[in-house]
Design an enzyme around this catalytic site. Structure first.
Site, PDB file in Angstrom:
ATOM      1  CB  SER A   1      61.277  29.355 115.419  1.00  0.00           C
ATOM      2  OG  SER A   1      62.246  28.103 115.662  1.00  0.00           O
ATOM      3  N   GLY A   2      61.665  29.110 119.085  1.00  0.00           N
ATOM      4  CA  GLY A   2      60.808  27.887 120.592  1.00  0.00           C
ATOM      5  C   GLY A   2      61.224  26.635 120.235  1.00  0.00           C
TER       6      GLY A   2
ATOM      7  CD  GLU B   1      71.011  27.284 120.381  1.00  0.00           C
ATOM      8  OE1 GLU B   1      71.637  27.727 118.940  1.00  0.00           O
ATOM      9  OE2 GLU B   1      70.270  28.247 121.404  1.00  0.00           O
ATOM     10  CB  VAL B   2      72.748  20.844 117.328  1.00  0.00           C
ATOM     11  CG1 VAL B   2      72.291  21.046 116.032  1.00  0.00           C
ATOM     12  CG2 VAL B   2      73.387  19.261 117.087  1.00  0.00           C
ATOM     13  CD  GLN B   3      72.933  26.623 116.000  1.00  0.00           C
ATOM     14  OE1 GLN B   3      72.398  25.651 116.386  1.00  0.00           O
ATOM     15  NE2 GLN B   3      73.349  27.769 116.685  1.00  0.00           N
TER      16      GLN B   3
ATOM     17  CB  CYS C   1      55.042  41.533 107.546  1.00  0.00           C
ATOM     18  SG  CYS C   1      56.045  40.241 106.954  1.00  0.00           S
TER      19      CYS C   1
ATOM     20  CB  CYS D   1      59.116  36.081 106.280  1.00  0.00           C
ATOM     21  SG  CYS D   1      58.737  37.921 105.774  1.00  0.00           S
TER      22      CYS D   1
ATOM     23  CB  CYS E   1      60.936  41.179 106.323  1.00  0.00           C
ATOM     24  SG  CYS E   1      59.354  41.715 105.790  1.00  0.00           S
TER      25      CYS E   1
END
Length: 203
Positions: A38-39, A108-110, A167, A196, A199
């Protein structure tokens, strides 16, 4: 009202987040979150580069777990990159931040332990601008606790959407393509796709 402020109001929009930091006043936290592809890192790098252009001292940190592209740089999926310092624990960031650093980036804080929230708040309380980027949901579609907490305490939150690989609709989830049940499984297009809500398939 100043002419500049009046122009912003009349145009019907305001900046999503500040792009400069002064030597006076308090600090803050900006969180850039979303699914894979997602950038998020691209946006983090963009903000950090703007700060560097403004001659602000910037330091960037990433987790030692993330070695997909490089150990000494954060790298987006489109291969934009900027130098970074890899740390094993959140607390290590505090000892590595220079006294004159004005802007701190964390990618990448997760991947960080839960103490990263307190570390980011401590840096902001010192008057620094802190910009974090990371996934808001894991491969099951469950929110990452660390990211959720940072979104709660941040002054500015930007949620990015990717494009569903099935999609073409806006995608906010990361579909794991490989088998496995580990929540943290570092990978890129070899292991994940953006999907999404419709999907997305829970593993």
């Amino acid at each position: 009202m100043s002419k500049k402020k009046d122009k912003v109001v009349r145009n019907g929009h305001r900046p999503a987040a500040p792009v400069s930091w002064g030597h006076t006043g308090g600090g803050w936290i900006e969180a850039v979150v979303g699914s894979m592809f997602s950038g998020k890192t691209q946006e983090l790098i963009r903000r950090l580069r703007l700060a560097s252009i403004a001659r602000q001292k910037v330091q960037v940190f990433n987790s030692a777990l993330d070695v997909r592209y490089a150990k000494d740089h954060i790298v987006s999926h489109d291969l934009s990159k900027t130098p970074s310092i890899a740390v094993a624990k959140s607390r290590d960031i505090l000892s590595r931040v220079a006294a004159d650093t004005q802007v701190v980036g964390v990618d990448e804080v997760q991947f960080f332990d839960e103490e990263i929230v307190e570390v980011c708040e401590a840096l902001a309380d010192q008057g620094r601008r802190v910009i974090v980027a990371g996934l808001d949901q894991d491969f099951r579609g469950v929110p990452f606790p660390v990211t959720s907490r940072l979104m709660g305490v941040a002054e500015f939150v930007t949620k990015n959407l990717a494009i569903c690989m099935v999609c073409g609709n806006p995608a906010n989830r990361s579909q794991r393509l490989s088998a496995g049940t580990k929540v943290i499984d570092v990978g890129a297009a070899d292991k994940y796709e953006a999907r999404c809500r419709r999907c997305f398939r829970k593993n």
